[in-house]
Design an enzyme around this catalytic site. Structure first.
Site, PDB file in Angstrom:
ATOM      1  N   HIS A 245       0.814  -1.212   0.000  1.00 39.95           N
ATOM      2  CA  HIS A 245       0.000   0.000   0.000  1.00 39.95           C
ATOM      3  C   HIS A 245       0.847   1.262   0.000  1.00 39.95           C
ATOM      4  O   HIS A 245       0.593   2.201  -0.764  1.00 39.95           O
ATOM      5  CB  HIS A 245      -0.927   0.002   1.218  1.00 39.95           C
ATOM      6  CG  HIS A 245      -1.841   1.171   1.287  1.00 39.95           C
ATOM      7  ND1 HIS A 245      -2.863   1.376   0.385  1.00 39.95           N
ATOM      8  CD2 HIS A 245      -1.889   2.231   2.136  1.00 39.95           C
ATOM      9  CE1 HIS A 245      -3.507   2.489   0.678  1.00 39.95           C
ATOM     10  NE2 HIS A 245      -2.934   3.025   1.729  1.00 39.95           N
TER      11      HIS A 245
ATOM     12  N   LYS B  16     -10.359  12.951  -2.755  1.00 35.63           N
ATOM     13  CA  LYS B  16     -10.999  11.953  -1.893  1.00 35.63           C
ATOM     14  C   LYS B  16     -10.670  12.250  -0.441  1.00 35.63           C
ATOM     15  O   LYS B  16      -9.512  12.424  -0.077  1.00 35.63           O
ATOM     16  CB  LYS B  16     -10.520  10.542  -2.249  1.00 35.63           C
ATOM     17  CG  LYS B  16     -11.046   9.451  -1.318  1.00 35.63           C
ATOM     18  CD  LYS B  16     -10.418   8.109  -1.649  1.00 35.63           C
ATOM     19  CE  LYS B  16     -10.720   7.073  -0.601  1.00 35.63           C
ATOM     20  NZ  LYS B  16     -10.041   5.787  -0.877  1.00 35.63           N
TER      21      LYS B  16
ATOM     22  N   GLY C 100     -15.755   0.208  -3.435  1.00 34.90           N
ATOM     23  CA  GLY C 100     -16.427   1.498  -3.421  1.00 34.90           C
ATOM     24  C   GLY C 100     -15.573   2.634  -3.951  1.00 34.90           C
ATOM     25  O   GLY C 100     -16.067   3.510  -4.673  1.00 34.90           O
TER      26      GLY C 100
END
Length: 329
Positions: free
Chosen positions: A137, A207, A239
């Site tokens: 990540h 975001k 999502g």
């Protein structure tokens, strides 16, 4: 210290299929071990082959499945690593294509845990020599969490090889679903430019996440009449990708191809990813997409095999070679 002569691969029973794929590329088979469960919920695990002085690799993604939670696998993995070290492995490497808890790498609220660092400490307590993962990540957080060599691979070349035929005659933009993902999207954009031999656009959108709610609507980048390769490190609920795909379609994109190295897929992902805004979904086989089930989302799914890339990285490591850029990403 000289590199041990013999390569041995181990894996937990739960994920042996992927380890077998890696082993085939290396011209071998996973080494034998025993996993024994007891009625009180405890278990033991031990190698059934001599590992003394050998170059030992444990190939094991950390994720939950219908039979074992991620935490069940973690403790079993630690016991296997510890048993191999105690049995005299010459060098011990954990190859963990998908690394659980890697997303929790910093404090965003008071008293938050640093779960990635704690995970690294547990693995290091088993006295491993190095750790290898794929498209983590946050690369800097991963490298800083471990005090042992933390090697990093990318599936970028595998993905480009798959995408190139369909993108050959299209105007292409590589897009991130958020600002933070630009550092992942831009290297893919540059590599696609080299492959396609023409300019490739870059896009991202705003975001914000708070208490599980996502907001932000600003978009940057050229999207009108373009094929968009929407890239992320993993898909959980889907999502984030579905929200970005809808915004990019409204901004004029012709086609959205959603790509992520790791298809984690939560229980609601089959419904979320069925959105018509996403035409194709591409993930690697770093973990099996069992939660996606059958239906529209599964029909759009392509799973790319990265076991050959893992095997090449193991071979480079065993021979004492630097893992080159094609493997690192």
């Amino acid at each position: 210290m000289a590199t041990p002569n013999t390569v041995q691969l181990f894996s937990l029973d739960a994920d042996r299929a992927f380890a077998e794929r890696v082993a085939r590329h290396l011209g071998t088979v996973p080494a034998r071990h025993e996993e024994r469960d007891f009625e009180d919920g405890e278990h033991k695990i031990r190698p059934l082959e001599n590992v003394r002085g050998n170059d030992v690799y444990v190939v094991q993604s950390l994720h939950g499945d219908p039979n074992l939670s991620v935490n069940d696998k973690l403790i079993r993995l630690c016991f296997l690593l510890g048993a191999l070290r105690d049995a005299g492995a010459g060098r011990l490497t954990l190859v963990c294509p998908y690394l659980a808890y890697a997303r929790k790498d910093r404090r965003t609220k008071a008293l938050d845990p640093l779960s990635l660092r704690y995970l690294a400490q547990m693995i290091e307590a088993m006295n491993v020599d190095q750790v290898m993962t794929m498209d983590v990540h946050d690369l800097a957080a991963y490298q800083n969490a471990f005090r042992r060599p933390a090697l990093h691979l990318s599936w970028r070349n595998t993905l480009i090889e798959h995408l190139e035929p369909s993108l050959r005659h299209a105007d292409v933009t590589v897009a991130s679903p958020d600002v933070g993902g630009i550092k992942r999207a831009n290297p893919l954009r540059e590599a696609l430019e080299n492959t396609l031999d023409r300019p490739v656009g870059l896009a991202f959108m705003e975001k914000h996440r708070s208490r599980g709610a996502v907001s932000g609507e600003l978009i940057a980048g050229d999207l009108k009449d373009r094929t968009v390769v929407l890239i992320d490190d993993l898909i959980a609920s889907g999502g984030t990708l579905a929200r970005a795909a809808e915004a990019y379609r409204q901004a004029g994109a012709l086609k959205i191809i959603a790509c992520a190295t790791h298809g984690v897929f939560s229980d609601q992902s089959a419904t979320v990813l069925a959105t018509p805004e996403i035409e194709h979904i591409i993930v690697s086989n770093s973990l099996p997409p069992w939660r996606l089930g059958d239906g529209k989302a599964r029909d759009k799914l392509t799973v790319l095999d990265v076991s050959g890339q893992i095997a090449r990285a193991i071979e480079h490591s065993h021979r004492g070679r630097e893992i080159d850029e094609a493997l690192k990403g």
